[in-house]
Design an enzyme around this catalytic site. Structure first.
Site, PDB file in Angstrom:
ATOM      1  N   LYS A   1       1.601  -2.992  10.358  1.00 55.02           N
ATOM      2  CA  LYS A   1       0.361  -2.159  10.775  1.00 55.02           C
ATOM      3  C   LYS A   1       0.385  -1.975  12.090  1.00 55.02           C
ATOM      4  O   LYS A   1      -0.232  -1.037  12.566  1.00 55.02           O
ATOM      5  CB  LYS A   1      -0.791  -3.220  10.535  1.00 55.02           C
ATOM      6  CG  LYS A   1      -0.916  -3.576   8.989  1.00 55.02           C
ATOM      7  CD  LYS A   1      -1.413  -2.354   8.164  1.00 55.02           C
ATOM      8  CE  LYS A   1      -1.373  -2.995   6.628  1.00 55.02           C
ATOM      9  NZ  LYS A   1      -0.009  -3.603   6.034  1.00 55.02           N
TER      10      LYS A   1
ATOM     11  N   LYS B   1      -6.664  -6.098  10.530  1.00 50.88           N
ATOM     12  CA  LYS B   1      -5.548  -6.278   9.801  1.00 50.88           C
ATOM     13  C   LYS B   1      -4.261  -7.001  10.223  1.00 50.88           C
ATOM     14  O   LYS B   1      -3.931  -6.777  11.372  1.00 50.88           O
ATOM     15  CB  LYS B   1      -5.104  -4.628   9.394  1.00 50.88           C
ATOM     16  CG  LYS B   1      -5.994  -4.031   8.351  1.00 50.88           C
ATOM     17  CD  LYS B   1      -5.167  -2.725   7.885  1.00 50.88           C
ATOM     18  CE  LYS B   1      -5.925  -1.819   6.822  1.00 50.88           C
ATOM     19  NZ  LYS B   1      -4.970  -0.777   6.072  1.00 50.88           N
TER      20      LYS B   1
ATOM     21  N   ASN C   1       4.368   1.503   2.959  1.00 55.27           N
ATOM     22  CA  ASN C   1       4.734   0.595   2.405  1.00 55.27           C
ATOM     23  C   ASN C   1       6.623   1.070   2.557  1.00 55.27           C
ATOM     24  O   ASN C   1       6.890   1.900   1.945  1.00 55.27           O
ATOM     25  CB  ASN C   1       4.560   0.284   0.903  1.00 55.27           C
ATOM     26  CG  ASN C   1       3.396   0.022   0.800  1.00 55.27           C
ATOM     27  OD1 ASN C   1       2.614  -0.927   0.852  1.00 55.27           O
ATOM     28  ND2 ASN C   1       2.433   0.893   0.236  1.00 55.27           N
TER      29      ASN C   1
ATOM     30  N   ARG D   1      -4.687   3.465  -7.565  1.00 61.21           N
ATOM     31  CA  ARG D   1      -5.138   2.253  -7.980  1.00 61.21           C
ATOM     32  C   ARG D   1      -6.783   2.353  -7.590  1.00 61.21           C
ATOM     33  O   ARG D   1      -7.105   2.743  -6.738  1.00 61.21           O
ATOM     34  CB  ARG D   1      -4.661   1.123  -7.223  1.00 61.21           C
ATOM     35  CG  ARG D   1      -3.573   0.558  -7.679  1.00 61.21           C
ATOM     36  CD  ARG D   1      -2.800  -0.625  -6.591  1.00 61.21           C
ATOM     37  NE  ARG D   1      -2.500  -0.042  -5.687  1.00 61.21           N
ATOM     38  CZ  ARG D   1      -2.187  -0.583  -4.537  1.00 61.21           C
ATOM     39  NH1 ARG D   1      -1.876  -1.977  -4.411  1.00 61.21           N
ATOM     40  NH2 ARG D   1      -1.749  -0.058  -3.335  1.00 61.21           N
TER      41      ARG D   1
ATOM     42  N   ARG E   1       6.227   3.998  -0.294  1.00 60.17           N
ATOM     43  CA  ARG E   1       4.870   4.602  -0.826  1.00 60.17           C
ATOM     44  C   ARG E   1       4.018   4.535   0.218  1.00 60.17           C
ATOM     45  O   ARG E   1       3.623   3.878   0.962  1.00 60.17           O
ATOM     46  CB  ARG E   1       4.489   3.467  -1.906  1.00 60.17           C
ATOM     47  CG  ARG E   1       3.500   4.279  -2.853  1.00 60.17           C
ATOM     48  CD  ARG E   1       2.922   3.332  -3.895  1.00 60.17           C
ATOM     49  NE  ARG E   1       1.915   2.410  -3.134  1.00 60.17           N
ATOM     50  CZ  ARG E   1       1.970   1.048  -3.303  1.00 60.17           C
ATOM     51  NH1 ARG E   1       2.567   0.691  -4.517  1.00 60.17           N
ATOM     52  NH2 ARG E   1       0.872   0.326  -2.905  1.00 60.17           N
TER      53      ARG E   1
ATOM     54  N   SER F   1       5.676  -0.958  -5.180  1.00 58.81           N
ATOM     55  CA  SER F   1       5.719  -1.493  -6.682  1.00 58.81           C
ATOM     56  C   SER F   1       4.743  -0.177  -7.510  1.00 58.81           C
ATOM     57  O   SER F   1       4.384   0.696  -6.828  1.00 58.81           O
ATOM     58  CB  SER F   1       4.807  -2.681  -6.744  1.00 58.81           C
ATOM     59  OG  SER F   1       3.745  -2.704  -6.366  1.00 58.81           O
TER      60      SER F   1
ATOM     61  N   GLU G   1      -2.020   2.627   4.463  1.00 55.64           N
ATOM     62  CA  GLU G   1      -0.588   1.937   4.790  1.00 55.64           C
ATOM     63  C   GLU G   1       0.508   2.537   4.290  1.00 55.64           C
ATOM     64  O   GLU G   1       0.398   3.478   3.505  1.00 55.64           O
ATOM     65  CB  GLU G   1      -0.447   0.371   4.546  1.00 55.64           C
ATOM     66  CG  GLU G   1      -0.582  -0.111   2.908  1.00 55.64           C
ATOM     67  CD  GLU G   1      -0.501  -1.455   2.539  1.00 55.64           C
ATOM     68  OE1 GLU G   1      -0.260  -2.212   3.413  1.00 55.64           O
ATOM     69  OE2 GLU G   1      -0.850  -1.766   1.571  1.00 55.64           O
TER      70      GLU G   1
ATOM     71  N   GLU H   1       2.163  -6.608   4.501  1.00 57.32           N
ATOM     72  CA  GLU H   1       2.179  -6.020   3.103  1.00 57.32           C
ATOM     73  C   GLU H   1       0.943  -6.531   2.126  1.00 57.32           C
ATOM     74  O   GLU H   1       0.931  -7.850   2.010  1.00 57.32           O
ATOM     75  CB  GLU H   1       3.327  -5.978   2.285  1.00 57.32           C
ATOM     76  CG  GLU H   1       4.406  -5.112   3.147  1.00 57.32           C
ATOM     77  CD  GLU H   1       4.330  -3.727   3.253  1.00 57.32           C
ATOM     78  OE1 GLU H   1       3.960  -3.139   2.173  1.00 57.32           O
ATOM     79  OE2 GLU H   1       5.043  -2.964   4.192  1.00 57.32           O
ATOM     80  N   GLY H   2       0.298  -5.478   1.478  1.00 61.40           N
ATOM     81  CA  GLY H   2      -0.504  -5.923   0.422  1.00 61.40           C
ATOM     82  C   GLY H   2      -1.986  -6.341   1.104  1.00 61.40           C
ATOM     83  O   GLY H   2      -2.050  -6.803   2.237  1.00 61.40           O
TER      84      GLY H   2
END
Lengths: 515, 515
Positions: free
Chosen positions: A341, A403, A156, A491, A134, A161, A154, A407-408
């Site tokens: 990253k 960063k 993924n 989102r 994603r 998800s 980013e 992830e996330g």
């Protein structure tokens, strides 16, 4: 950016209308599986010891507006991005070189690399690799005059998800826009609602088709006698986002007729094994039926993406166990690492070698340029240079985010806190971090969100668009046998995070109306 | 009854297997809307003030066994039963005579009758009447030698529920029987599982088609200027079984393209009105959009079936308001009254006039005989006679149940408690009650149920089969324009209700395997 499109959107709701809309949405969500298990801060420990309760996923009441041209850009780039990250994963030497600095200072990266080295030493038995990716973007609109551009937040490569729930939000908003049939009045009237629907969202079909392609490519059972074949979902215990995952397994089971089993990451070593004598190293899954075993063609990781998923050496052993098996990994350790990253930052370096063209030698330079345009400026902090200068100067730091390789969200350091933070840690650890120029989203968008606990929040929002892609390739030859794009996620987050001393922010699943 | 078929059913489950099955079912239920809002005894007041939480409906882990021939009998009789109850409803004189005795002693019946009289005085403007019925049966197997027969427990003419959830339970059990695809192992092996699935359950389609038929038969708007048309679901506030109802409105909205709105029974007088000047008396629904009104073609009552739904004269006013409107009622007051236990008892009287043949003059006598066979012996208590004798003698009372004129359970008096109960109330009130010979279900059946709070209960069970039917007829001419059967329900109850002093009983939604 023309702010006027946001100025009267969404249309105002009076309290009775909002009550109708919220009530419709909370019921629709449960009826259609747009659900999550409730957070312990909502349902206290002890109330639901069996874990049967569910609630609506956090959703916006209205779809958000998104510029059509930028959405189409993101969609058009996805299969190119798929190829890029497959190519990076194939180039272990290049990847290793980028990781080198991180391995020193980042235990998590270091341990992942060790898993790879251990399996490499023994020899990989599976060269196929599956990516369910994603790519996340924000709209960058630094001034109202310039046309808004698309900047990547980013990429993924593991546990991407929300494909399952995102499809449902698109259905929810579409239904609200058209109901009741013949005389839609669920939403207050708005010119943008005339004949507009969210674009088709095929995330469930696309992601499942990727898994099905790997399952098929695995071929026949490598066990003697042959075993029935399955896909394993490796999951976290007490996953709250389980219904997102079940949307994919339902599609695989009901449509593709592929057996799927869920295995908690902590149970991998109990429920799966690799027969010692079998050089193919098939991954055997022991079902709840003592007399029935399946062979896993594909392991789909919805766990093991964060350091918190590894609580003991046994967890690392389990990850190694999966990695050395014949099952096709989604993703492999190397593919997971390609999502760091640091990789994004190296790819984005304006000077030095043209990595993009090297990894995508047969692609139209124009397409590569378009992809490069999605990179926000980002900087290495390993050595003296522009990155450190920008990060340590409070004035320039104010326009950046720091960063780590995770992830996330939740691990980032923002703006003026950056210089102070860097000075609080040893300089030798600075190379763990990447400095990225902040993306400046348009100021105008507003929305209203229904949280999972039923609270309704409203305010200025920032949207993050994710585009899904799947790719199946051979790590040894680079040959690609499946490369598709399909499905998206929006989102939407509240912008005002410290209203009245309380965290008033929200993060909700959303859909889009293109304009 | 051959008990042996139950002796090894369901197959034994070891704890790990049961855990797998329970976990699969609780997740499947939420993913697919087989859900209820949790009971306050499970989620304490205050935890979920916004009412967003949901949990699985109570379901059995396995489908229950049901004799194929008896299932087919019940299905074959449904359209005949539909016609019978439509004919009874058309015959106000006959109905009034049966009600006469009850009106004296039963406030609820008396008030319903008054609603009818008031509207009759003014004149009904709508002669069409819609029935969404469910005929409930148990298997009667008094000895192991006799072949099991089908006995009717009750005939529901109002708020016949669980069609939506029951279809889902059939899907759940069907999926468990066939999953994973190609190598089904969700259930332990059992000879009855080879190639057997629950029969198709079209309850949602059938019930919605009944409502759609009424909507269509209503014709054009009776308002000036014409209004868009809709169906109103009249519902209870804080309905826990809302997802059962939403299955029907989803079908109506998405498939039949008919607008549906939900109105709490307490809000009817605020949200709907009948224009004074319009002799057609259209029922106008004021939507949440102040500028949009719909005209209700059909009011579907999922409230107003029990005395507890009427808490003030205003509630009776609301019921009268609906009754006098031009909307087609599902059901009318008269049709609701036809579902009284007293009607069942009068129909079942072995001596005296042959009501069945009168109400069904054109039906094959054999079919009428078959229908009559579903009646359990039942008795009037209004005067001296066999009923009182059986009820007052503890020995014969032990084989009976005493039922008031209410829909739903919880109001019955059983067995040895009957004589004592009757002696505790004035003899003048005995006529409120009907004495019914107990149906003797087979002793063998067992099952395991997952309750809504996640508890798993097991034991001997009794199943109650419901068969759905819909009928649309003209009350003034008796003409039937739609008469269909489709869909079924199995509710399975624990037999051991007082285990260790605690009520260990359960009542679960179930499905069936025919044998």
């Amino acid at each position: 950016m023309d702010g006027s499109i946001y100025s009267n959107y969404p249309p105002p709701l009076d309290p009775a209308w909002e009550k109708f809309l919220v009530s419709t949405i909370k019921d629709w969500a449960i009826q259609n599986g747009l659900a999550v298990r409730p957070h312990p801060s909502f349902v206290p420990e002890g109330v639901d010891s069996k874990g049967v309760l569910a609630t609506n996923a956090p959703v916006t009441l209205f779809p958000s507006l998104f510029p059509k041209a930028r959405f189409e850009d993101a969609v058009a780039l996805q299969t190119v991005y798929n190829e890029l990250y497959a190519a990076i994963t194939c180039n272990e030497a290049w990847l290793g070189k980028v990781m080198e600095n991180l391995i020193d200072v980042d235990d998590f990266i270091s341990n992942l690399w060790k898993v790879h080295l251990a399996v490499q030493k023994e020899g990989y038995v599976q060269t196929l690799s599956l990516g369910l990716f994603r790519s996340d973007y924000m709209i960058h609109a630094p001034s109202t005059s310039a046309s808004p551009s698309l900047k990547q937040v980013e990429f993924n490569t593991i546990s991407s998800s929300f494909g399952g729930l995102s499809s449902l939000v698109a259905s929810l908003h579409s239904e609200l826009l058209t109901s009741p049939p013949g005389r839609p009045i669920s939403y207050p009237p708005h010119p943008l609602f005339d004949s507009r629907l969210p674009p088709s969202n095929t995330a469930v079909e696309t992601l499942s088709a990727g898994l099905a392609a790997a399952h098929k490519a695995y071929g026949v059972s490598k066990s003697t006698p042959p075993l029935p074949l399955c896909i394993l979902f490796i999951v976290q215990e007490n996953e709250r986002n389980i219904f997102d995952q079940l949307a994919l397994s339902k599609q695989l089971s009901n449509v593709s007729k592929i057996p799927v089993f869920r295995v908690n990451s902590s149970e991998i070593l109990d429920r799966t094994f690799i027969p010692e004598y079998n050089a193919f190293r098939p991954l055997i899954y022991q079902t709840h039926n003592p007399s029935v075993q399946f062979e896993a063609t594909t392991v789909y990781l919805r766990a093991f993406y964060a350091p918190s998923d590894y609580n003991s050496p046994r967890d690392w052993e389990a990850r190694t166990h999966l990695e050395r098996s014949a099952a096709i990994k989604c993703p492999t350790v190397l593919n997971q690492l390609s999502g760091c990253k640091k990789i994004q930052q190296v790819l984005a370096e304006p000077a030095g070698p043209d990595h993009l063209s090297s990894f995508l030698p047969h692609k139209d330079p124009e397409l590569i340029a378009k992809l490069r345009e999605t990179f926000a400026p980002q900087y290495d902090l390993a050595t003296e240079g522009q990155g450190r200068e920008l990060a340590l100067n409070p004035e320039t730091a104010a326009n950046h985010v720091l960063k780590p390789q995770r992830e996330g969200g939740g691990n980032n350091i923002y703006k003026k806190e950056i210089p102070e933070f860097l000075r609080s840690i040893p300089e030798s650890e600075w190379k763990r971090w990447v400095l990225m120029e902040l993306i400046q989203p348009p100021a105008g968008p507003k929305n209203i969100a229904l949280r999972s606990d039923g609270e309704v929040l409203r305010g200025n929002v920032v949207g993050e668009l994710g585009v899904y892609g799947t790719i199946l390739w051979d790590n040894s030859t680079g040959e690609i046998s499946h490369n598709e794009q399909g499905g998206w996620l929006l989102r939407t987050k509240g912008k005002d995070v410290n209203e009245g001393g309380v965290a008033a922010g929200f993060s909700s699943l959303d859909s889009i109306l293109l304009y």
